[in-house]
Motif scaffolding. Structure first.
Motif, short mmCIF file in Angstrom:
data_model
loop_
_atom_site.label_atom_id
_atom_site.label_comp_id
_atom_site.label_asym_id
_atom_site.label_seq_id
_atom_site.Cartn_x
_atom_site.Cartn_y
_atom_site.Cartn_z
N PRO A 1 -4.76 -3.99 -2.45
CA PRO A 1 -4.36 -2.59 -2.77
C PRO A 1 -4.37 -2.43 -4.41
O PRO A 1 -4.19 -3.25 -5.31
N PRO A 2 -4.76 -1.28 -4.89
CA PRO A 2 -4.89 -1.08 -6.33
C PRO A 2 -3.77 -1.36 -7.14
O PRO A 2 -3.65 -1.57 -8.60
N ASN A 3 -2.43 -1.28 -6.57
CA ASN A 3 -1.17 -1.57 -7.41
C ASN A 3 -0.91 -3.02 -7.44
O ASN A 3 0.29 -3.23 -7.70
N PRO B 1 3.08 2.89 -3.75
CA PRO B 1 1.99 3.03 -5.08
C PRO B 1 2.95 3.22 -6.34
O PRO B 1 2.37 3.14 -7.45
N GLU B 2 4.30 3.56 -6.33
CA GLU B 2 4.93 4.02 -7.34
C GLU B 2 5.46 2.70 -8.04
O GLU B 2 6.02 2.61 -9.43
N GLU C 1 4.24 -1.44 -9.37
CA GLU C 1 3.27 -2.42 -9.37
C GLU C 1 3.73 -3.93 -8.84
O GLU C 1 4.94 -4.22 -8.79
N THR D 1 0.97 -1.18 0.15
CA THR D 1 -0.07 0.08 0.06
C THR D 1 0.73 1.19 -0.12
O THR D 1 0.46 2.29 -0.53
N GLU D 2 2.03 1.33 0.67
CA GLU D 2 2.84 2.51 0.92
C GLU D 2 3.70 2.72 -0.20
O GLU D 2 4.68 3.70 -0.24
#
Length: 476
Positions: free
Chosen positions: A54-56, A30-31, A33, A27-28
């Protein structure tokens, strides 16, 4: 960067421990994938995630060990092995440093059916030779079932679909390390290893105690897991651990010291540092943020608390956490009743620890094995000292690393020593002033060394090392 995280028996299927750490970690960042390549025990757990990913997280590849038992032979086994392949298979059967590149190519390219092989004349010949050399006085049927149960998961995993990624980062050795090493070889990409505990040593302890492994085969099972750790220790670009003693253990087990780094766990300090201290109400409330699992040794915790109750009447124990092993949990519930502690021990299940810490004076951890327990760091951030067993880096957390002059943040005792654990708890029960003093020390130590942003910076730098070392990678 597209990073494949290889996980075994944890995230995203169960809460707590490594799973909590992994979820926050992804989560932390995001940069980046992330692809999850997860090994589970039972296929019935497929897609039963206890976390909202998380979205990534862009892909999840799942493989289950019990699926190996359902693999059907694909007709008559007709592969003809070269002499080099025969030698690799012989060494694999003996857990003796096989040619892994050759094995990976065999099972990824030739797609050998593991059950067909284990029912083949070729396997029978290899096994017969092994029996004559290593188990001449053991029934052949016993040897057959022991060797096959070791080999089947490995052969099954080596046929797994490999997710695409720029880097493969395993969070353990063992089966996870096997998959990560195979992926790095087949895809020609860099490999990283992070160990929260020393996986091989944990498996060794389990095998020594295990009733399902006959005495004649315990040594081979232990050798098998050491073989798997050697595999990834040799191939990883960097190998990280959570504390200095663990790094030295990795080196003692054969990992090149130049690869090794210590990256301590970190916690969300601000989330916990302002929790109010509990008012002095005459009762000393002890909390254990712990899953109900044998490795956490809840039974020793209960017995140690029972001993404490014989010395002091004004104590209460709150066991906060979910159930990993229902049979073991039921035994713990029964033990509490048997000892007449129903009014003294509270099983809360999973709780909001931010709210629950307000009820606690200090915390307790009685694990048989640990890496760097987040629950102790969270206790410190909330200004609660701790009593722990002397496992993993617990003594280092309580007393500080070399050069740390802050002082003690609690007491530790040897694992499974209920009286010594009771002694340590009693010392904290005797003095509120001591608890407050040690709680302040623990909070300062956590702020200086174990905040989440410190840990994340170190892991980001680790990925930058990969980018610098492999500039030819097509990175996102």
């Amino acid at each position: 960067m597209r990073i494949c995280l290889i996980l075994e028996g944890s995230y995203p299927y169960i809460n707590g421990g490594v799973s909590t750490w992994m979820h926050q970690y992804i989560t932390e960042m995001p940069e980046h994938e992330f692809v999850l390549w997860v090994i589970g025990a039972k296929a019935t757990d497929r897609d039963h995630f206890v976390y909202q990913l998380p979205p990534n997280v862009v892909e999840v590849e799942q493989v289950f060990l019990d699926e190996a038992l359902r693999v059907k032979p694909s007709g008559k086994f007709n592969h003809i092995f070269t002499d080099e392949e025969k030698e690799a298979l012989r060494r694999l059967i003996s857990s003796d440093s096989p040619n892994w590149d050759l094995l990976f190519d065999m099972y990824q390219v030739r797609k050998i059916n593991p059950m067909s092989y284990l029912k083949s004349q070729s396997f029978l010949e290899f096994l017969t030779e092994s029996c004559r050399k290593e188990f001449p006085f053991v029934a052949f049927s016993d040897t057959f079932h022991s060797v096959r149960s070791r080999l089947l998961p490995v052969l099954h995993l080596m046929g797994s679909k490999i997710p695409e990624a720029d880097c493969y980062h395993s969070i353990c050795t063992g089966y996870g390390g096997l998959l990560a090493s195979m992926a790095a070889h087949i895809k020609k990409k860099p490999l990283l290893l992070t160990e929260h505990g020393i996986y091989t040593r944990e498996r060794e302890e389990e095998i020594i105690r295990a009733k399902w492994v006959a005495k004649a085969f315990k040594g081979h099972w232990i050798k098998f897991f050491y073989m798997l750790s050697d595999l990834i220790y040799e191939r990883a670009f960097r190998v990280t651990s959570l504390f200095t003693r663990a790094m030295y253990t990795q080196i003692d087990m054969g990992c090149d010291a130049s690869k090794c780094r210590v990256i301590e766990n970190g916690i969300s300090y601000e989330r916990l540092c302002n929790i109010p201290l509990k008012e002095d109400d005459g009762i000393v409330d002890i909390g254990a943020v712990v899953r109900l699992a044998p490795i956490k040794d809840i039974k020793t915790m209960i017995y140690a608390f029972f001993e404490l109750c014989a010395r002091r009447d004004n104590v209460r124990l709150h066991i906060m956490g979910g159930v990993d092993d229902q049979d073991y949990a039921d035994e713990c519930y029964a033990l509490v009743k048997q000892l007449g502690l129903d009014e003294k021990i509270i099983f809360t299940g999973r709780v909001n620890i931010i709210e629950y810490f307000e009820k606690l004076d200090f915390t307790l951890l009685t694990s048989i094995s640990e890496g760097q327990p987040l629950s102790v760091l969270e206790s410190f951030a909330a200004r609660r000292p701790a009593v722990t067993t002397d496992v993993g880096c617990c003594s280092e957390l309580l007393n500080g690393k070399p050069g740390d002059t802050l002082g003690k943040a609690g007491f530790f005792a040897p694992p499974m020593q209920r009286e010594k654990l009771a002694d340590a708890m009693e010392r904290l029960c005797e003095s509120r002033e001591l608890r407050l003093q040690m709680g302040e020390i623990g909070q300062k130590r956590t702020y200086e060394d174990f905040r989440y942003e410190i840990m994340l910076t170190k892991y980001r730098n680790l990925y930058k090392e990969v980018e610098n070392e492999w500039p030819e990678l097509v990175l996102n």
